[in-house]
Write an enzyme that holds these catalytic residues in place. Structure first.
Site, PDB file in Angstrom:
ATOM      1  N   HIS A 155      10.861  37.328  64.346  1.00  0.00           N
ATOM      2  CA  HIS A 155      10.429  36.378  63.184  1.00  0.00           C
ATOM      3  C   HIS A 155      10.220  34.941  63.378  1.00  0.00           C
ATOM      4  CE1 HIS A 155      11.633  35.056  59.075  1.00  0.00           C
ATOM      5  NE2 HIS A 155      12.543  34.273  59.606  1.00  0.00           N
ATOM      6  N   ARG A 203       4.614  42.652  61.714  1.00  0.00           N
ATOM      7  CA  ARG A 203       5.107  41.495  62.420  1.00  0.00           C
ATOM      8  C   ARG A 203       5.194  41.647  63.770  1.00  0.00           C
ATOM      9  NH1 ARG A 203      10.693  39.939  61.680  1.00  0.00           N
ATOM     10  NH2 ARG A 203      10.869  40.637  63.931  1.00  0.00           N
ATOM     11  N   TYR A 208      17.243  44.616  66.950  1.00  0.00           N
ATOM     12  CA  TYR A 208      17.324  45.449  65.801  1.00  0.00           C
ATOM     13  C   TYR A 208      16.025  46.353  65.522  1.00  0.00           C
ATOM     14  CZ  TYR A 208      14.312  41.471  64.161  1.00  0.00           C
ATOM     15  OH  TYR A 208      13.515  40.470  64.031  1.00  0.00           O
TER      16      TYR A 208
HETATM   17  C1  TPP Z   1      16.212  31.393  49.518  1.00  0.00           C
HETATM   18  C2  TPP Z   1      16.319  31.943  50.980  1.00  0.00           C
HETATM   19  N1  TPP Z   1      16.997  32.707  51.378  1.00  0.00           N
HETATM   20  C3  TPP Z   1      17.383  33.164  52.809  1.00  0.00           C
HETATM   21  C4  TPP Z   1      16.415  32.358  53.563  1.00  0.00           C
HETATM   22  C5  TPP Z   1      16.592  32.755  55.119  1.00  0.00           C
HETATM   23  N2  TPP Z   1      15.506  33.456  55.483  1.00  0.00           N
HETATM   24  C6  TPP Z   1      14.221  32.821  56.128  1.00  0.00           C
HETATM   25  S1  TPP Z   1      13.171  33.720  56.434  1.00  0.00           S
HETATM   26  C7  TPP Z   1      13.957  35.203  55.700  1.00  0.00           C
HETATM   27  C8  TPP Z   1      13.127  36.418  55.593  1.00  0.00           C
HETATM   28  C9  TPP Z   1      11.801  36.491  54.864  1.00  0.00           C
HETATM   29  O1  TPP Z   1      11.286  37.804  55.001  1.00  0.00           O
HETATM   30  P1  TPP Z   1       9.817  38.125  54.397  1.00  0.00           P
HETATM   31  O2  TPP Z   1      10.054  37.451  53.191  1.00  0.00           O
HETATM   32  O3  TPP Z   1       9.604  39.426  54.676  1.00  0.00           O
HETATM   33  O4  TPP Z   1       8.811  37.148  55.234  1.00  0.00           O
HETATM   34  P2  TPP Z   1       8.573  37.174  56.771  1.00  0.00           P
HETATM   35  O5  TPP Z   1       9.228  35.954  57.523  1.00  0.00           O
HETATM   36  O6  TPP Z   1       8.682  38.667  57.327  1.00  0.00           O
HETATM   37  O7  TPP Z   1       6.978  36.655  56.921  1.00  0.00           O
HETATM   38  C10 TPP Z   1      15.128  34.655  55.182  1.00  0.00           C
HETATM   39  C11 TPP Z   1      16.157  35.776  54.490  1.00  0.00           C
HETATM   40  C12 TPP Z   1      15.542  31.404  53.117  1.00  0.00           C
HETATM   41  N3  TPP Z   1      14.637  30.705  53.857  1.00  0.00           N
HETATM   42  N4  TPP Z   1      15.500  31.169  51.782  1.00  0.00           N
END
Ligand code: TPP
Ligand code: MG
Length: 357
Positions: free
Chosen positions: A258, A254, A267
């Protein structure tokens, strides 16, 4: 294979733009097809760049950038046939492009003017899902439906490295495995789940998790559009032919924040980003086209001009999207009526009338 064996990575195009062979995966692309993939990559990066800029101008509430993940999305997206169904997270703008979703329709959710602006059935591309990992269960259910209906398509579901720790994702692996569902689990391991690094998700490479659930897992260079296309095409074919699920771990990065609400400098170190810039998914295709004299400057200029036009068009159409009326938020919550919702609607209507008097 033991848990501590070195990870294998399917790569067909090096970061320097050199074609390499792989014993199990190869792909025969015409020059026209390679140029077309390059165009896809450039245009989706442009859509993403414009969306980030629109957010910075206050025209979108938030945006989740795909920067760096273009090859994973275009490679897998172009492997899909019309009959296949895709379930995205919130970052799959490149896959949306491959499913012919008008880019302006991606912006509605992020501008807060709708709950997702396209018809999933029209594009075989489900609405974006913010609840991490939940779409994997929906996708397995859909795949089992195809299986029971005797349909021709396969299902692909996208999720991230962080999502791989979710209960929903692990449950979906169990269901897909024991029912031999026609599904491809496409995990974009972009190394980060907001501020949590991959080391906090897994002690083994993610693709190896699949073996424990009883289906194959494979790691592909997620910045290599050829490899992503070849590996996904094969996995979808296997699914369609009744061979059940595959987990593909697209090893990528990425390159942006985010979302636009995040500041990654808090971080992660700058040198990490610099190292990944050398593996840029677009530059390697450009180098390949140049070196093999498959495209000239005129072609690259034409793609850039098309990107300019697409960007300008997106900016204009974003701000032209009509604002919904406040009462519209009660629409499409339930397909039929619901007593509590009716009550809330009436209360809110009364509240709004209070302003007018
Ligand atoms: C069930 C749930 N828990 C927490 C969140 C908050 N949250 C949004 S994005 C994220 C991280 C996701 O990371 P990843 O699966 O690696 O996907 P990326 O954003 O890197 O594409 C979190 C914890 C959420 N949206 N849904
Ligand atoms: Mg991630």
């Amino acid at each position: 294979m033991t848990a501590d064996a070195p990870p294998e990575l399917v790569q067909l195009l090096t970061p320097e733009g050199e074609r390499v062979e792989h014993p199990d995966y190869d792909i025969d692309l015409t020059p026209e097809e390679v140029r077309s993939l390059y165009r896809d990559l450039v245009l989706v990066r442009r859509i993403d760049l414009e969306a980030v800029a629109l957010q910075r101008h206050g025209e979108l509430g938030i945006w989740a950038s795909l920067l760096g993940q273009e090859a994973a999305q275009i490679g897998s997206g172009r492997a899909l046939t019309d009959d296949d169904m895709a379930f995205p997270t919130y970052r799959e703008h490149g896959v949306a492009w491959c499913r012919d979703v008008d880019p302006v329709k991606l912006l509605g959710l992020f501008r807060g003017v709708n709950h997702g602006g396209w018809d999933p059935a029209e594009h075989n591309f489900h609405l974006y899902t913010i609840v991490i990992g939940s779409q994997t269960l929906h996708a397995v259910g859909y795949a089992m439906g195809i299986q029971r209906d005797g349909g021709d398509g396969a299902t692909i579901v996208y999720f991230g490295d962080g999502a791989s720790s979710q209960g929903d994702v692990n449950e979906s692996f169990v269901w897909a495995s024991v029912f031999n569902a026609p599904i491809v689990f496409f995990c974009q391991n972009n190394q980060w789940a907001i501020s949590e690094p991959i080391e906090k998700q897994s002690r083994i490479p993610l693709y190896r998790r699949a073996h424990g659930f009883g289906f194959p897992g494979i790691r592909v260079d997620g910045n290599d559009v050829f490899a992503c296309l070849a590996v996904t095409r094969q996995a979808l074919k296997n699914a369609r032919e009744g061979q059940g699920p595959t987990l593909i771990e697209a090893f990528t990065y990425r390159m942006g924040a985010h979302t636009t609400t995040d500041d990654p400098t808090r971080y992660r170190v700058a040198s990490e980003l610099e190292a990944w810039k050398l593996k840029d998914p677009i530059e390697r295709v450009k180098a390949y086209l140049f070196k093999n004299e498959l495209a000239d400057q005129e072609f690259f200029d034409a793609v850039d001009a098309e990107a300019e036009k697409l960007g300008a068009d997106l900016r204009r159409r974003c701000v032209e999207m009509p604002d919904p009326t406040p009462m519209a938020m009660f629409e499409h919550v339930y397909s039929s009526g619901h007593a509590q919702l009716d009550e809330e609607r009436a209360t809110y209507a009364g509240y709004l009338e209070g302003f007018e008097s």
